[in-house]
Scaffold this motif. Structure first.
Motif, PDB file in Angstrom:
ATOM      1  N   LEU A  11      76.148  25.826  36.443  1.00  0.00           N
ATOM      2  CA  LEU A  11      76.840  24.867  37.295  1.00  0.00           C
ATOM      3  C   LEU A  11      77.009  25.326  38.742  1.00  0.00           C
ATOM      4  O   LEU A  11      77.338  24.518  39.614  1.00  0.00           O
ATOM      5  CB  LEU A  11      78.226  24.594  36.708  1.00  0.00           C
ATOM      6  CG  LEU A  11      78.235  23.985  35.291  1.00  0.00           C
ATOM      7  CD1 LEU A  11      79.666  23.815  34.788  1.00  0.00           C
ATOM      8  CD2 LEU A  11      77.506  22.649  35.279  1.00  0.00           C
ATOM      9  N   ARG A  38      71.454  22.469  45.298  1.00  0.00           N
ATOM     10  CA  ARG A  38      71.656  21.489  44.235  1.00  0.00           C
ATOM     11  C   ARG A  38      72.624  22.086  43.198  1.00  0.00           C
ATOM     12  O   ARG A  38      72.643  23.289  42.960  1.00  0.00           O
ATOM     13  CB  ARG A  38      70.309  21.165  43.600  1.00  0.00           C
ATOM     14  CG  ARG A  38      70.341  20.130  42.465  1.00  0.00           C
ATOM     15  CD  ARG A  38      68.981  20.080  41.806  1.00  0.00           C
ATOM     16  NE  ARG A  38      67.958  19.615  42.742  1.00  0.00           N
ATOM     17  CZ  ARG A  38      67.675  18.351  42.954  1.00  0.00           C
ATOM     18  NH1 ARG A  38      68.347  17.410  42.284  1.00  0.00           N
ATOM     19  NH2 ARG A  38      66.744  18.008  43.801  1.00  0.00           N
ATOM     20  N   SER A  39      73.351  21.180  42.543  1.00  0.00           N
ATOM     21  CA  SER A  39      74.307  21.631  41.502  1.00  0.00           C
ATOM     22  C   SER A  39      74.389  20.566  40.419  1.00  0.00           C
ATOM     23  O   SER A  39      74.264  19.361  40.700  1.00  0.00           O
ATOM     24  CB  SER A  39      75.683  21.884  42.111  1.00  0.00           C
ATOM     25  OG  SER A  39      76.618  22.176  41.098  1.00  0.00           O
ATOM     26  N   ASN A  40      74.591  21.048  39.173  1.00  0.00           N
ATOM     27  CA  ASN A  40      74.719  20.123  38.035  1.00  0.00           C
ATOM     28  C   ASN A  40      76.166  19.711  37.779  1.00  0.00           C
ATOM     29  O   ASN A  40      76.429  18.951  36.860  1.00  0.00           O
ATOM     30  CB  ASN A  40      74.144  20.766  36.778  1.00  0.00           C
ATOM     31  CG  ASN A  40      72.635  20.932  36.865  1.00  0.00           C
ATOM     32  OD1 ASN A  40      71.968  20.107  37.496  1.00  0.00           O
ATOM     33  ND2 ASN A  40      72.125  21.977  36.239  1.00  0.00           N
ATOM     34  N   SER A  41      77.028  20.201  38.600  1.00  0.00           N
ATOM     35  CA  SER A  41      78.443  19.856  38.428  1.00  0.00           C
ATOM     36  C   SER A  41      78.853  18.826  39.465  1.00  0.00           C
ATOM     37  O   SER A  41      78.131  18.568  40.427  1.00  0.00           O
ATOM     38  CB  SER A  41      79.315  21.111  38.557  1.00  0.00           C
ATOM     39  OG  SER A  41      79.320  21.552  39.891  1.00  0.00           O
ATOM     40  N   ASP A  68      71.002  12.389  42.685  1.00  0.00           N
ATOM     41  CA  ASP A  68      69.708  12.116  42.067  1.00  0.00           C
ATOM     42  C   ASP A  68      69.734  10.798  41.317  1.00  0.00           C
ATOM     43  O   ASP A  68      70.796  10.243  41.006  1.00  0.00           O
ATOM     44  CB  ASP A  68      69.324  13.247  41.097  1.00  0.00           C
ATOM     45  CG  ASP A  68      68.939  14.509  41.857  1.00  0.00           C
ATOM     46  OD1 ASP A  68      68.715  14.412  43.083  1.00  0.00           O
ATOM     47  OD2 ASP A  68      68.838  15.580  41.225  1.00  0.00           O
ATOM     48  N   LYS A  72      73.038  12.921  37.464  1.00  0.00           N
ATOM     49  CA  LYS A  72      73.624  14.123  36.878  1.00  0.00           C
ATOM     50  C   LYS A  72      73.747  15.273  37.873  1.00  0.00           C
ATOM     51  O   LYS A  72      74.475  16.223  37.612  1.00  0.00           O
ATOM     52  CB  LYS A  72      72.779  14.592  35.701  1.00  0.00           C
ATOM     53  CG  LYS A  72      72.753  13.586  34.557  1.00  0.00           C
ATOM     54  CD  LYS A  72      71.915  14.117  33.409  1.00  0.00           C
ATOM     55  CE  LYS A  72      71.913  13.159  32.235  1.00  0.00           C
ATOM     56  NZ  LYS A  72      71.091  13.655  31.112  1.00  0.00           N
ATOM     57  N   SER A  73      72.990  15.239  38.978  1.00  0.00           N
ATOM     58  CA  SER A  73      73.045  16.346  39.935  1.00  0.00           C
ATOM     59  C   SER A  73      73.090  15.799  41.350  1.00  0.00           C
ATOM     60  O   SER A  73      72.649  14.672  41.627  1.00  0.00           O
ATOM     61  CB  SER A  73      71.833  17.287  39.781  1.00  0.00           C
ATOM     62  OG  SER A  73      70.635  16.573  39.982  1.00  0.00           O
TER      63      SER A  73
END
Length: 408
Positions: A11, A38-41, A68, A72-73
Motif C-alpha cells: 500500500l 502510484r498507490s493501491n490505498s 485509474d 482501485k489505484s
C-alpha cells in the motif's frame, strides 16, 4: 510453503517515473523535474522535493492526481519547476513520496548550470610587413571553463608551426608568429569550447611584401618576322601592377603589341628591325618597385619586305651598267678600221640588201657613240648587224693580204 508479506509494502507509494540522473541547463533557461507515483490505498500521497538533502521551501511545485479506470489505484504527478536557472540552482535534487503506509525516495538528479563561452578578448585584423612579428589575442569565459584553440583557414596547417616560428604558451591569451611571411597570411579562427557549446572569432592576417620578380624577361636575338615573347612573372602583396617600357618609352597595346596575364606577358608579332632595344618590366605596389630588363635584337631578314625595293633598284642599275659595258666593247671593236661599201643582207628582215660603206659607218658609229645611247630604238639591231659585217670583212681582207705576201 507459506510466504508472509506486510500489507504496508503493497500500500505504500510506488514510483513510476523519476527525475533524470543528470540534467545540464544553460544559464537563464527553465528546468522541470518530474516525479510520478502510484498507490493501491486511498491514502493521499505527499510529495517533498529536496536539494542537497535539504527540503525546498516555497518551491514551484505542481501536483496532479488521476484515478485509474478500475478505481482501485491513484497515480499522482509532481512537477518541480526552476525558472531562469542560475549557478545557485546547481546541485542534487530528490523527490520524496509518502502516505500513511510508508515513504519512497527517488534517485538523485544532478543539475549542472552551463554558461555558453563568451569572449573577453577577440583577435583583431592584422596587417604587417614581411619579417615582422604578428601578435593575436584570444580569451573566453564560460561554465565549465572553455578550451581555446586556433585554426588557420579552417584547418590545422600552420606554416609558421612547421617552420618553428609560431609560439603559443599554455594558459596564455597571446598567439605569436615570428618573421612573418606571405605563406602566413590567411584567416585565423579562435574557438572556445565547453559542454554548453562552441564560440568562434575570426581575424585576417595580411603580410605585405615588396614586388618580387619570379621569372624576368630574357635577352633574345631573332630574325625579323618572328614574334617577340617576353614574360615578367611577379608576386607581392598587394598584387603589383606590371608596365612595359622600351628604351625608356611606355609600350601601349597596338595591332602588333599584345598584353596578356595581367600584363605579365607581352607579345609583339611581325617583328621588324626597329623592335630591337632594351625592354623593361616595372613592378609596383605600395611596398616598392622592382624592374626586370632584357635586350632584344631583331636581325634583318633577306626576305624582309622593307629591303625588297632597294634590292630591286640595285639589280636594275647593275643590269643597265653591264648592258652599257657590252655595248661600248662592241662599238670599240667595230671602229678599229674602215672598209668600203659592201652589200649586206639581213635574213628574216625587210632589209634584204644594203651597200654599206664601212668607213662611213665607222664615222657614223663614232658620231653615234657621242650621242645619247638611251634613245636607241629597234634600229639598233640593224646597226649592230652592219657593224658585225664590217668587222668580218676587215678580218677577211687581212687574210688575203697575208696570202699575197707569202706567194700563196
Amino acid at each position: 510453503m507459506w510466504f508472509s508479506f506486510r500489507p504496508d509494502e503493497v500500500l505504500k507509494p510506488r514510483l513510476t517515473e523519476e527525475p533524470a540522473l543528470e540534467i545540464m541547463a544553460l544559464k537563464g533557461e527553465s528546468v522541470t523535474l518530474n516525479c510520478k507515483a502510484r498507490s493501491n490505498s486511498n491514502s493521499n500521497l505527499t510529495f517533498v522535493w529536496k536539494k542537497d538533502n535539504v527540503e525546498l521551501v516555497n518551491s514551484n511545485v505542481i501536483v496532479n492526481s488521476n484515478l485509474d479506470q478500475d478505481g482501485k489505484s491513484v497515480e499522482t504527478v509532481s512537477e518541480l519547476k526552476l525558472f531562469s536557472v542560475e549557478h545557485s540552482h546547481a546541485g542534487k535534487y530528490q523527490c520524496v513520496v509518502s502516505n500513511s503506509y510508508g515513504i519512497t525516495y527517488s534517485q538523485q538528479s544532478t543539475i549542472s548550470v552551463l554558461v555558453y563561452p563568451t569572449f573577453i578578448k577577440t583577435p583583431k585584423n592584422v596587417e604587417v610587413e614581411a619579417g615582422q612579428t604578428v601578435k593575436l589575442e584570444c580569451a573566453a569565459t564560460g561554465e565549465p571553463p572553455p578550451e581555446v584553440a586556433w585554426h588557420k583557414d579552417g584547418g590545422n596547417d600552420f606554416p609558421a608551426a612547421r617552420e618553428r616560428r609560431m609560439h603559443v604558451l599554455l594558459g596564455d591569451d597571446v598567439f605569436f608568429i615570428r618573421d612573418a611571411r606571405p605563406s602566413d597570411a590567411g584567416v585565423y579562427s579562435c574557438t572556445a569550447h565547453n559542454t554548453a557549446g562552441i564560440a568562434s572569432a575570426n581575424a585576417s592576417l595580411k603580410v605585405l611584401q615588396r614586388p618580387q620578380l619570379i621569372h624576368g624577361p630574357e635577352d633574345r636575338e631573332l630574325p625579323a618576322g618572328e614574334p617577340i615573347v617576353l614574360q615578367c612573372m611577379a608576386q607581392g602583396v598587394p598584387k603589383p601592377t606590371v608596365t612595359w617600357v622600351k628604351d625608356g618609352e611606355l609600350i601601349m597595346a597596338t595591332e602588333r603589341h599584345f598584353f596578356i596575364a595581367e600584363n605579365q606577358l607581352i607579345i609583339i608579332v611581325d617583328s621588324v628591325h626597329n623592335d630591337s632595344g632594351i625592354y623593361e618590366c616595372h613592378l609596383n605596389n605600395s611596398q616598392g618597385e622592382e624592374v626586370g630588363r632584357s635586350r632584344v635584337v631583331v636581325k634583318p631578314s633577306v626576305l624582309d619586305t622593307s629591303n625588297m625595293m632597294g634590292i630591286i633598284i640595285i639589280t636594275v642599275v647593275c643590269c643597265a651598267v653591264f648592258t652599257s659595258i657590252v655595248w661600248v666593247a662592241i662599238i670599240y671593236q667595230t671602229r678599229k678600221s674602215g672598209t668600203p661599201k659592201e652589200p649586206v643582207t639581213f635574213p628574216g628582215t625587210e632589209l634584204t640588201e644594203l651597200h654599206v660603206d664601212c668607213a662611213s659607218e665607222r664615222s657614223s658609229c663614232k658620231d653615234s657613240g657621242t650621242g645619247d645611247s638611251a634613245k636607241r630604238s629597234s634600229d639598233d639591231l640593224a646597226e649592230f648587224s652592219i657593224l658585225l659585217h664590217c668587222a668580218r670583212s676587215d678580218h677577211d681582207r687581212g687574210i688575203q693580204v697575208d696570202s699575197v705576201e707569202t706567194g700563196d
